[in-house]
Design a protein around this motif. Structure first.
Motif, PDB file in Angstrom:
ATOM      1  N   HIS A  16       0.741  -1.257   0.058  1.00  0.00           N
ATOM      2  CA  HIS A  16      -0.079  -0.126  -0.101  1.00  0.00           C
ATOM      3  C   HIS A  16       1.004   1.192  -0.066  1.00  0.00           C
ATOM      4  CE1 HIS A  16      -4.198  -1.334   0.454  1.00  0.00           C
ATOM      5  NE2 HIS A  16      -3.658  -2.718   1.107  1.00  0.00           N
ATOM      6  N   GLN A  17       1.901   1.342   0.816  1.00  0.00           N
ATOM      7  CA  GLN A  17       2.876   2.252   0.731  1.00  0.00           C
ATOM      8  C   GLN A  17       3.477   2.694  -0.618  1.00  0.00           C
ATOM      9  OE1 GLN A  17       5.154   1.285   4.234  1.00  0.00           O
ATOM     10  NE2 GLN A  17       3.561   1.624   5.568  1.00  0.00           N
ATOM     11  N   HIS A  18       4.004   1.574  -1.239  1.00  0.00           N
ATOM     12  CA  HIS A  18       4.677   1.803  -2.345  1.00  0.00           C
ATOM     13  C   HIS A  18       3.975   1.444  -3.528  1.00  0.00           C
ATOM     14  CE1 HIS A  18       8.589   2.252  -0.087  1.00  0.00           C
ATOM     15  NE2 HIS A  18       7.911   1.727   0.846  1.00  0.00           N
ATOM     16  N   ILE A  19       2.609   1.628  -3.788  1.00  0.00           N
ATOM     17  CA  ILE A  19       1.813   1.031  -4.768  1.00  0.00           C
ATOM     18  C   ILE A  19       2.265   1.617  -6.281  1.00  0.00           C
ATOM     19  CG2 ILE A  19      -0.028   2.687  -4.404  1.00  0.00           C
ATOM     20  CD1 ILE A  19      -0.021  -1.180  -5.450  1.00  0.00           C
ATOM     21  N   TYR A  20       2.621   2.931  -6.069  1.00  0.00           N
ATOM     22  CA  TYR A  20       3.038   3.476  -7.284  1.00  0.00           C
ATOM     23  C   TYR A  20       4.417   3.390  -7.751  1.00  0.00           C
ATOM     24  CZ  TYR A  20      -1.302   6.451  -6.529  1.00  0.00           C
ATOM     25  OH  TYR A  20      -2.562   6.637  -6.365  1.00  0.00           O
ATOM     26  N   ASP A  21       5.295   2.392  -7.046  1.00  0.00           N
ATOM     27  CA  ASP A  21       6.410   1.908  -7.362  1.00  0.00           C
ATOM     28  C   ASP A  21       6.482   0.742  -8.223  1.00  0.00           C
ATOM     29  OD1 ASP A  21       7.156   4.255  -6.053  1.00  0.00           O
ATOM     30  OD2 ASP A  21       7.932   3.260  -4.075  1.00  0.00           O
ATOM     31  N   PRO A  22       7.500   0.421  -8.912  1.00  0.00           N
ATOM     32  CA  PRO A  22       7.730  -0.856  -9.494  1.00  0.00           C
ATOM     33  C   PRO A  22       7.592  -1.937  -8.434  1.00  0.00           C
ATOM     34  CG  PRO A  22       9.107   0.628 -10.609  1.00  0.00           C
ATOM     35  CD  PRO A  22       8.613   1.303  -9.410  1.00  0.00           C
ATOM     36  N   LEU A  23       7.017  -3.054  -8.389  1.00  0.00           N
ATOM     37  CA  LEU A  23       6.891  -3.869  -7.223  1.00  0.00           C
ATOM     38  C   LEU A  23       7.048  -5.413  -7.888  1.00  0.00           C
ATOM     39  CD1 LEU A  23       3.864  -2.486  -5.084  1.00  0.00           C
ATOM     40  CD2 LEU A  23       6.475  -2.623  -4.569  1.00  0.00           C
ATOM     41  N   PRO A  24       8.234  -5.786  -8.271  1.00  0.00           N
ATOM     42  CA  PRO A  24       8.259  -7.099  -8.675  1.00  0.00           C
ATOM     43  C   PRO A  24       8.401  -8.263  -7.553  1.00  0.00           C
ATOM     44  CG  PRO A  24      10.436  -5.889  -8.796  1.00  0.00           C
ATOM     45  CD  PRO A  24       9.308  -4.924  -8.575  1.00  0.00           C
ATOM     46  N   LEU A  25       8.210  -9.324  -7.925  1.00  0.00           N
ATOM     47  CA  LEU A  25       7.957 -10.198  -7.009  1.00  0.00           C
ATOM     48  C   LEU A  25       9.198 -10.427  -6.309  1.00  0.00           C
ATOM     49  CD1 LEU A  25       6.488 -12.720  -5.546  1.00  0.00           C
ATOM     50  CD2 LEU A  25       7.156 -14.271  -7.295  1.00  0.00           C
ATOM     51  N   ALA A  26      10.520 -10.435  -6.589  1.00  0.00           N
ATOM     52  CA  ALA A  26      11.627 -10.422  -5.910  1.00  0.00           C
ATOM     53  C   ALA A  26      11.876  -9.382  -5.037  1.00  0.00           C
ATOM     54  CB  ALA A  26      12.660 -10.308  -6.992  1.00  0.00           C
ATOM     55  N   ARG A  27      11.454  -8.102  -5.245  1.00  0.00           N
ATOM     56  CA  ARG A  27      11.516  -7.103  -4.509  1.00  0.00           C
ATOM     57  C   ARG A  27      10.524  -7.379  -3.166  1.00  0.00           C
ATOM     58  NH1 ARG A  27      10.020  -0.633  -5.438  1.00  0.00           N
ATOM     59  NH2 ARG A  27       9.832  -0.027  -3.201  1.00  0.00           N
ATOM     60  N   LEU A  28       9.218  -7.984  -3.491  1.00  0.00           N
ATOM     61  CA  LEU A  28       8.295  -8.177  -2.207  1.00  0.00           C
ATOM     62  C   LEU A  28       8.986  -9.331  -1.263  1.00  0.00           C
ATOM     63  CD1 LEU A  28       4.864  -7.964  -3.956  1.00  0.00           C
ATOM     64  CD2 LEU A  28       6.152  -6.144  -2.486  1.00  0.00           C
ATOM     65  N   ALA A  29       9.432 -10.418  -1.947  1.00  0.00           N
ATOM     66  CA  ALA A  29       9.961 -11.259  -1.247  1.00  0.00           C
ATOM     67  C   ALA A  29      11.089 -11.100  -0.408  1.00  0.00           C
ATOM     68  CB  ALA A  29      10.228 -12.413  -2.025  1.00  0.00           C
ATOM     69  N   SER A  30      11.540 -10.141  -1.027  1.00  0.00           N
ATOM     70  CA  SER A  30      13.293  -9.660  -0.355  1.00  0.00           C
ATOM     71  C   SER A  30      13.134  -8.951   0.713  1.00  0.00           C
ATOM     72  CB  SER A  30      13.906  -8.889  -1.339  1.00  0.00           C
ATOM     73  OG  SER A  30      15.227  -8.410  -0.627  1.00  0.00           O
ATOM     74  N   HIS A  31      11.757  -8.145   0.871  1.00  0.00           N
ATOM     75  CA  HIS A  31      11.497  -7.249   1.786  1.00  0.00           C
ATOM     76  C   HIS A  31      11.293  -8.068   3.395  1.00  0.00           C
ATOM     77  CE1 HIS A  31       9.884  -3.713   3.936  1.00  0.00           C
ATOM     78  NE2 HIS A  31       8.994  -4.356   4.167  1.00  0.00           N
ATOM     79  N   VAL A  32      10.891  -9.319   3.048  1.00  0.00           N
ATOM     80  CA  VAL A  32      10.667 -10.107   4.279  1.00  0.00           C
ATOM     81  C   VAL A  32      11.541 -11.453   4.312  1.00  0.00           C
ATOM     82  CG1 VAL A  32       8.194  -9.464   4.797  1.00  0.00           C
ATOM     83  CG2 VAL A  32       8.706 -11.123   2.846  1.00  0.00           C
ATOM     84  N   SER A  33      12.623 -11.297   3.439  1.00  0.00           N
ATOM     85  CA  SER A  33      13.648 -12.383   3.407  1.00  0.00           C
ATOM     86  C   SER A  33      13.291 -13.583   3.082  1.00  0.00           C
ATOM     87  CB  SER A  33      14.432 -12.117   5.108  1.00  0.00           C
ATOM     88  OG  SER A  33      14.949 -10.773   5.158  1.00  0.00           O
ATOM     89  N   TYR A  34      12.573 -13.653   1.983  1.00  0.00           N
ATOM     90  CA  TYR A  34      12.049 -15.068   1.789  1.00  0.00           C
ATOM     91  C   TYR A  34      12.518 -15.322   0.297  1.00  0.00           C
ATOM     92  CZ  TYR A  34       8.940 -16.067   5.847  1.00  0.00           C
ATOM     93  OH  TYR A  34       8.541 -16.468   7.102  1.00  0.00           O
TER      94      TYR A  34
END
Length: 266
Positions: A16-34
């Motif tokens: 929700h905070q970064h919805i206007y940014d590119p959000l590839p799967l790798a970025r999301l997974a990396s954010h929670v270290s999975y």
């Protein structure tokens, strides 16, 4: 609350905070270290949909907000939410909201009229199938908080209220509901509310309405009515999916079914 639950809550807030940014799967997974694979599995277990489908849904919700709250062109809005192709954006929006972006932008007046018509409705009964070939799904709906208005309930193919429900109805008070002649299959029950007197914008952008959903799939088998469903409306939770389908569209279809005595599902 488990560590995994906390991490999924964290990633939902991050989206929700970064919805206007590119959000590839790798970025999301990396954010929670999975790893992307492990993250996708955990996210889908919690939300019922994949991380990238969730991101797409939140972006369409943002597009609805921009259509009503700004004067940006449809093309500019599609670019704002990261959709380079106007045609693709329009197709996805129409499929999941129930009308084109331009039509959605111009429905505020109709939304108020539909709610007024429902408030004046005396007979909420809809036509029954004379010889139903499939089971009937029944249930009751209650609420954690006092409520006066209309409840919109639907059976959807995914655990997110988008597109027209496969079966849907409206009720004018809390209590019993039913879906007759439900084809055997797997469904997800989702419901939301509109209080009497709600303004058009809040109807078109239902972000604070009471709502509920079945956490588990509803399985309808041939020849046997499923066990009754008992669900409770609650305020929006962080992991509730966005309501993408236009509620005034569902209201209009229900009014047509009641007033014209037509047998169609929505």
């Amino acid at each position: 609350m488990t560590t995994t639950t906390t991490e999924i809550d964290e990633i939902i807030a991050y989206i929700h905070q970064h919805i206007y940014d590119p959000l590839p799967l790798a970025r999301l997974a990396s954010h929670v270290s999975y790893s992307p694979y492990h993250f996708t599995r955990l996210f889908k277990e919690r939300m019922g949909i994949s991380p990238m489908y969730y991101v797409s849904s939140i972006r369409l919700q943002k597009a609805k907000d921009l259509l009503l709250q700004t004067n940006l062109s449809v093309r500019d809005i599609s670019l704002e939410i990261g959709q380079q192709s106007l045609g693709t954006f329009t197709t996805r929006f129409t499929e999941r909201v129930g009308m084109t972006p331009a039509q959605f932008r111009n429905t505020a007046h109709d939304a108020s009229k539909h709610l007024q018509s429902l408030e004046q409705l005396r007979d909420w009964h809809t036509p029954y199938f004379c010889n139903p070939r499939h089971p009937t799904l029944r249930g009751t709906i209650s609420s954690e908080h006092p409520f006066s208005g209309v409840v919109l309930i639907g059976l959807f193919p995914k655990p997110i209220p988008e597109g027209f429900p496969l079966h849907g109805t409206l009720i004018g008070s809390l209590g019993e509901f039913e879906f007759p002649n439900v084809e055997p299959g797997i469904y997800y029950l989702l419901a939301t509310t509109i209080s009497w007197g709600t303004g058009a914008i809040d109807m078109l952008l239902p972000q604070s309405t009471l709502r509920t959903r079945s956490r588990e799939a509803v399985v309808v088998s041939p020849g046997t009515d499923p066990a009754p469903l008992n669900v409770t409306l609650h305020p929006p939770a962080l992991d509730d999916p966005p309501i993408l389908i236009s509620l005034p569209v569902l209201m209009n279809h229900f009014l047509a079914r009641v007033q014209n005595r037509e047998e169609y599902r929505v």
